[in-house]
Design an enzyme around this catalytic site. Structure first.
Site, PDB file in Angstrom:
ATOM      1  N   GLU A  52       0.848  -1.359  -0.006  1.00 35.86           N
ATOM      2  CA  GLU A  52      -0.041  -0.046   0.110  1.00 35.86           C
ATOM      3  C   GLU A  52       0.665   1.393  -0.032  1.00 35.86           C
ATOM      4  O   GLU A  52       0.321   2.149  -0.551  1.00 35.86           O
ATOM      5  CB  GLU A  52      -0.904   0.156   1.266  1.00 35.86           C
ATOM      6  CG  GLU A  52      -2.186  -0.993   1.105  1.00 35.86           C
ATOM      7  CD  GLU A  52      -1.645  -2.518   1.456  1.00 35.86           C
ATOM      8  OE1 GLU A  52      -0.712  -2.528   1.957  1.00 35.86           O
ATOM      9  OE2 GLU A  52      -2.633  -3.203   1.633  1.00 35.86           O
ATOM     10  N   PHE A 114     -11.055  -8.055  14.016  1.00 35.67           N
ATOM     11  CA  PHE A 114      -9.828  -8.333  13.035  1.00 35.67           C
ATOM     12  C   PHE A 114      -9.817  -7.193  11.981  1.00 35.67           C
ATOM     13  O   PHE A 114     -10.796  -6.960  11.372  1.00 35.67           O
ATOM     14  CB  PHE A 114     -10.382  -9.561  12.305  1.00 35.67           C
ATOM     15  CG  PHE A 114      -9.238 -10.043  11.299  1.00 35.67           C
ATOM     16  CD1 PHE A 114      -7.927 -10.605  11.972  1.00 35.67           C
ATOM     17  CD2 PHE A 114      -9.556 -10.331  10.071  1.00 35.67           C
ATOM     18  CE1 PHE A 114      -7.222 -10.899  10.745  1.00 35.67           C
ATOM     19  CE2 PHE A 114      -8.811 -10.593   9.039  1.00 35.67           C
ATOM     20  CZ  PHE A 114      -7.488 -10.860   9.439  1.00 35.67           C
ATOM     21  N   GLN A 115      -8.523  -6.801  11.754  1.00 31.80           N
ATOM     22  CA  GLN A 115      -8.102  -5.977  11.071  1.00 31.80           C
ATOM     23  C   GLN A 115      -8.905  -4.537  11.308  1.00 31.80           C
ATOM     24  O   GLN A 115      -9.007  -3.800  10.322  1.00 31.80           O
ATOM     25  CB  GLN A 115      -8.131  -6.300   9.485  1.00 31.80           C
ATOM     26  CG  GLN A 115      -7.570  -7.573   8.929  1.00 31.80           C
ATOM     27  CD  GLN A 115      -7.174  -7.785   7.381  1.00 31.80           C
ATOM     28  OE1 GLN A 115      -8.105  -7.386   6.782  1.00 31.80           O
ATOM     29  NE2 GLN A 115      -6.040  -8.212   7.184  1.00 31.80           N
ATOM     30  N   LYS A 164     -17.559  -1.187   6.430  1.00 32.97           N
ATOM     31  CA  LYS A 164     -18.187  -2.352   5.581  1.00 32.97           C
ATOM     32  C   LYS A 164     -19.918  -2.316   5.437  1.00 32.97           C
ATOM     33  O   LYS A 164     -20.231  -2.395   4.355  1.00 32.97           O
ATOM     34  CB  LYS A 164     -17.743  -3.769   5.829  1.00 32.97           C
ATOM     35  CG  LYS A 164     -17.996  -4.722   4.593  1.00 32.97           C
ATOM     36  CD  LYS A 164     -17.168  -6.051   5.094  1.00 32.97           C
ATOM     37  CE  LYS A 164     -17.173  -6.983   4.021  1.00 32.97           C
ATOM     38  NZ  LYS A 164     -16.572  -8.309   4.080  1.00 32.97           N
ATOM     39  N   MET A 486      24.526   9.074   1.329  1.00 25.70           N
ATOM     40  CA  MET A 486      24.138  10.462   2.254  1.00 25.70           C
ATOM     41  C   MET A 486      24.631  10.174   3.637  1.00 25.70           C
ATOM     42  O   MET A 486      25.252  11.128   4.468  1.00 25.70           O
ATOM     43  CB  MET A 486      22.663  10.832   2.010  1.00 25.70           C
ATOM     44  CG  MET A 486      22.717  12.267   2.457  1.00 25.70           C
ATOM     45  SD  MET A 486      23.631  13.548   1.737  1.00 25.70           S
ATOM     46  CE  MET A 486      22.554  14.204   0.412  1.00 25.70           C
TER      47      MET A 486
HETATM   48  C1  LIG Z   1      12.451   5.741   4.836  1.00 27.33           C
HETATM   49  C2  LIG Z   1      13.715   6.406   5.256  1.00 27.33           C
HETATM   50  N1  LIG Z   1      14.795   5.786   5.948  1.00 27.33           N
HETATM   51  C3  LIG Z   1      15.788   6.538   6.340  1.00 27.33           C
HETATM   52  C4  LIG Z   1      16.122   7.414   5.625  1.00 27.33           C
HETATM   53  C5  LIG Z   1      17.440   8.184   5.996  1.00 27.33           C
HETATM   54  N2  LIG Z   1      18.416   8.198   4.841  1.00 27.33           N
HETATM   55  C6  LIG Z   1      18.415   9.512   3.979  1.00 27.33           C
HETATM   56  S1  LIG Z   1      19.414   9.231   2.625  1.00 27.33           S
HETATM   57  C7  LIG Z   1      19.616   7.557   3.274  1.00 27.33           C
HETATM   58  C8  LIG Z   1      20.904   6.502   2.398  1.00 27.33           C
HETATM   59  C9  LIG Z   1      20.461   6.679   0.992  1.00 27.33           C
HETATM   60  O1  LIG Z   1      20.931   5.517   0.385  1.00 27.33           O
HETATM   61  P1  LIG Z   1      20.988   5.080  -1.248  1.00 27.33           P
HETATM   62  O2  LIG Z   1      19.620   5.120  -1.451  1.00 27.33           O
HETATM   63  O3  LIG Z   1      21.887   4.155  -1.464  1.00 27.33           O
HETATM   64  O4  LIG Z   1      21.335   6.630  -2.049  1.00 27.33           O
HETATM   65  P2  LIG Z   1      22.859   7.265  -1.811  1.00 27.33           P
HETATM   66  O5  LIG Z   1      22.753   8.384  -0.535  1.00 27.33           O
HETATM   67  O6  LIG Z   1      23.681   6.169  -1.701  1.00 27.33           O
HETATM   68  O7  LIG Z   1      22.760   7.893  -3.218  1.00 27.33           O
HETATM   69  C10 LIG Z   1      19.271   7.365   4.460  1.00 27.33           C
HETATM   70  C11 LIG Z   1      19.313   5.827   5.210  1.00 27.33           C
HETATM   71  C12 LIG Z   1      15.489   8.230   4.809  1.00 27.33           C
HETATM   72  N3  LIG Z   1      15.542   9.178   4.205  1.00 27.33           N
HETATM   73  N4  LIG Z   1      14.084   7.360   4.510  1.00 27.33           N
END
Ligand SMILES: Cc1ncc(C[n+]2csc(CCOP(=O)(O)OP(=O)(O)O)c2C)c(N)n1
Ligand SMILES: [Mg+2]
Lengths: 589, 184
Positions: A52, A114-115, A164, A486
């Site tokens: 979803e 449920f749900q 529902k 990042m």
């Molecule tokens: C759902 C979620 N969890 C954690 C983060 C924190 N976060 C920001 S960038 C990142 C790393 C992203 O890695 P990748 O997709 O390989 O991109 P890159 O920076 O290597 O280009 C994380 C863990 C986030 N933005 N979203």
């Protein structure tokens, strides 16, 4: 003109009457009557997702690329909770969504059935508005109201939770009728105050170091807003920068374009923001990624702020001239008032400012050292951009979240609005792939590319299956640095290069994975083969996972670290980013 | 706004808000629909605003409108945000800052139970009379008083009852309305 039908039929009829062509959804027990009604008609097409969350991001991509609301249909309990991330994402980025959630029968509500979950309770703070429909009599009005609220004013997600038994109940259906819709307490202000617009133009006429700082509001106000922005920029001769959300509203190919501003924005955009004397904020909200340190933000400028949401005014930064209204209308008024006051070009008065901007531009803050042996991520995006420019098709880009997202914003260029879909406010990894699927549903003939990271893309990878099922030829271009790049960059910057859990171990073989889903997989790690493999991807008529193996330790620069003002931006040739931040800066997000 | 300024909040808001905090009474006209109170209270908790007191009741049955009176303590800048954020809620019709708009009337009702015997009972009754507290329940060893007035008056009555056998207190929270002919 009432028509007798069941609640489930009303839901479908309301979607039809609202002009909805596509719904992204996933069935379940409580939603079965609506699914049954869906089955018995062909006007609304249902796209079956794999999770979803995917449905919500697809609806966001659909909405952002068309200007129409995205529609989601999910079942009760886990169906609704899985949708929460996308709803929050849509709220943060002001994306119009209508999300229909099924609920257990009214007689069971509150019994831990449920749900069952408290969907309106859970989604109250992540929607613009939400409803629990307890009586069939309310359903037609609520369905139409949901669309009105989602799409007008500052757009956002609206949840309609339908038990529902209400789906089974018989009642009278009415077509949308503005008079019966909620309007007493909900009346967004569209037209800006004439005196404020006049004062703003007077200020702009005297400006010597002006800048337009534009945001997602310009995109949300529809294509007319972008047209008026271009007109106003041409009339005034002012430089234009934009937030991540506003890219494309002003053409990147225009000489007045300064590039994106903010944490990873260009040197010229950020310094111009810092040094300007008049700042004209159009549909942006002084987000912390933009302002940097608030008390050092553009200290000497008079600020004009155009926003449809009154609560955005003076929330973060105090402004001198607030204008509440729709960006398209206010911009067109600004054009008219400017024209009524002068027909002279102000290029002479602005010449010193442009000269200053040229010296900043000469720094070439998006520069990087290319390599003949390793693909640099910036280079990969540049080549992708060049390759797509040669295509006859319309090009739409989505992204995940991380370095690749920022590089895409910096090195892919947009000349039109609604072509750039990214998760800005919430920063949701896993947004890009489903968003691309949603965009492709809306634009079957277009070229839709998700610029991805290898970590993010695994969060919603299963939607490849949706792409294959509906023959949606999305291209997933993964900048694979085997790092959460990042996060790794921040650890270098702030945590002594202790890489706590920021590497991507045990990665799947993306080529085989693509094939397992019934798509095509391509891998490239040699800069010399990049163009040919990109061409192969673009030529393939079906979904592609492109595993682009890039430099692992590249930093995304320029960067304004947390807690620093705009003029303390880190530029690309900085040797060791780990020495820049002091103890206080380390606490910042 | 307060949320932004907390040390654990978003990092950029290093600046301390230096303006002094004020106490304001807001009157909020809303649709009386399920969940409206949760919406208002949720807004305050999500954005870190402080509620001092909150009262709500339907005031126009025909139009299904309720009036919420909420007392908040905040800086002027945050007060403006609170008002604008409240107005942003779909079922909110109007928000008036009664404190900012000038003279307003503020009243609260309290039920106060006092137990005692002998001399203290006489003293209790004497004070209740001075405060125009009504006796709404009496036994040989207790009274329940009903007091209406400004919150400060109720505060002082409660303080006086303390040594005389105060058992418990319930207060309605503030109801406020502007003076003069104009309505909301
Ligand atoms: C759902 C979620 N969890 C954690 C983060 C924190 N976060 C920001 S960038 C990142 C790393 C992203 O890695 P990748 O997709 O390989 O991109 P890159 O920076 O290597 O280009 C994380 C863990 C986030 N933005 N979203
Ligand atoms: Mg990565």
């Amino acid at each position: 003109m009432a028509e007798k039908m069941t609640g489930a039929e009303m839901v479908i009829q309301a979607l039809i009457d609202q002009g909805v062509e596509h719904v992204f959804g996933y069935p379940g027990g409580a939603a079965l009557p609506i699914y049954d009604a869906m089955f018995q008609q062909d006007t609304v097409q249902h796209i079956l997702v794999r999770h979803e969350q995917g449905a919500t991001h697809m609806a966001e991509g659909y909405a952002r690329s068309t200007g129409k609301p995205g529609v989601v249909l999910v079942t009760s309990g886990p169906g609704a909770t899985n949708a929460v991330t996308g709803l929050t994402d849509a709220l943060m980025d002001s994306i119009p969504l209508v999300c229909i959630t099924a609920q257990v029968p009214t007689t069971l509500i509150g019994s831990d059935a449920f749900q069952e979950c408290d969907t309106v309770g859970i989604t109250r703070s992540c929607t613009k508005y939400n409803y629990l429909v307890k009586r069939i009599e309310d359903l037609p009005r609520i369905m139409h109201e949901a669309f009105l609220i989602a799409t007008t004013g500052r757009p956002g997600p609206v949840v309609v939770d339908i038990p529902k038994d209400v789906q089974f109940a018989l009642g009278d259906y009415y077509k949308p009728d503005f008079d019966t819709l909620r309007h007493q307490s909900y009346r967004p202000q569209m037209d800006g105050d004439a005196a404020a617009i006049e004062a703003a133009v007077d200020l702009m006429l005297k400006a010597e170091r002006p800048i337009f700082y534009t945001g997602g509001g310009v995109i949300n106000a529809g294509p007319a807003a972008s047209e008026h922005l271009r007109e106003l920029a041409e009339l005034t001769g002012f430089p234009v920068t934009s937030t991540l959300m506003g890219l494309g509203a002003f053409p990147a190919s225009n000489s007045q374009w300064m590039g994106m501003l903010g944490m990873h924005g260009t040197y010229e955009a950020n310094l111009a923001m810092h040094d300007c004397d008049v700042m004209i904020n159009i549909g942006a909200r002084f987000d912390d990624r933009i302002t940097g340190r608030i008390d050092a933000f553009s200290p000497n400028s008079a600020k004009i702020h155009v926003d449809i949401d009154p609560s955005s005014i003076n929330k973060v930064v105090n402004v001198d001239i607030p204008i509440i209204g729709d960006c398209a209308r206010v911009l067109s008024e600004m054009v008219r008032v400017w024209r009524s006051k002068t027909n002279q070009s102000r290029s002479e008065a602005l010449a010193p400012w442009w000269k200053q901007i040229e010296t900043w531009r000469a720094v070439n803050s998006l520069g990087y050292k290319n390599s003949e042996t390793i693909i640099k991520p910036q280079y990969a995006i540049e080549r992708l951009y060049q390759a797509t420019k040669k295509q006859a098709k319309e090009v739409y880009i989505t992204t995940e979240v991380g370095q690749h997202q920022m590089w895409a914003a910096q090195h892919f260029h947009f000349d039109q609005p609604n072509r750039w879909m990214t998760s800005g406010g919430l920063g949701t990894m896993g947004y890009g792939l489903p968003a691309a699927v949603g965009v492709q549903v809306a634009h079957p003939e277009a070229l839709v590319i998700d610029i991805a990271g290898e970590a993010s893309v695994q969060m919603t990878m299963q939607e490849m299956s949706t792409a294959v099922q509906y023959r949606l030829p999305v291209k997933i271009f993964i900048l694979n640095n085997e790092r959460m790049g990042m996060v790794r960059q921040w650890q270098d910057l702030l945590h002594g290069s202790r890489y706590a859990h920021s590497y991507s171990e045990s990665l799947p073989d993306f080529v085989k994975l693509a094939e397992a889903y019934g798509g095509k997989g391509i891998r490239c790690s040699n800069p010399a083969e990049l163009d040919a493999t990109i061409a192969e991807m673009l030529d393939y008529d079906g979904p592609v996972l492109f595993d682009c193996m890039v430099e692992k330790d590249e930093n995304c620069l320029p960067m304004i670290p947390s807690g620093k003002p705009h003029n303390e931006i880190i530029l690309p040739d900085t040797a060791n980013i780990g020495d820049i931040i002091d103890e206080k800066g380390r606490q910042l997000v | 706004m307060n949320a932004h300024l907390q040390p654990t909040g978003s990092a950029y808001f290093l600046t301390k808000e230096t303006q002094d905090i004020e106490r304001h009474t807001l009157s909020v006209l809303v649709d009386n629909e399920p969940g409206i109170l949760a919406r208002v209270v949720g807004l305050f908790s999500a954005r870190g605003y402080n509620i001092e007191s909150l009262t709500v009741s339907e005031t126009e049955h025909g139009r299904r409108l309720s009036r919420i009176t909420v007392v908040v303590i905040a800086t002027p800048k945050t007060l403006t945000q609170i008002k604008l954020q409240l107005e942003r809620l779909i079922p909110v019709h109007k928000v008036h800052d009664l404190t900012a708009e000038g003279a307003s009337l503020e009243r609260e009702l309290a039920l106060i139970k006092v137990a005692g015997s002998g001399d203290s009972r006489a003293e209790t009754l004497r004070l209740a009379d001075a405060f125009r507290a009504q006796i709404v329940d009496a036994t040989v060893e207790s009274f329940v008083f009903e007091v209406t007035g400004k919150p400060a008056k109720i505060d002082s009555f409660i303080a006086l009852m303390q040594p005389l056998g105060l058992v418990e207190v319930v207060r309605t929270g503030l109801a406020a309305i502007s003076r003069g002919p104009q309505g909301m």
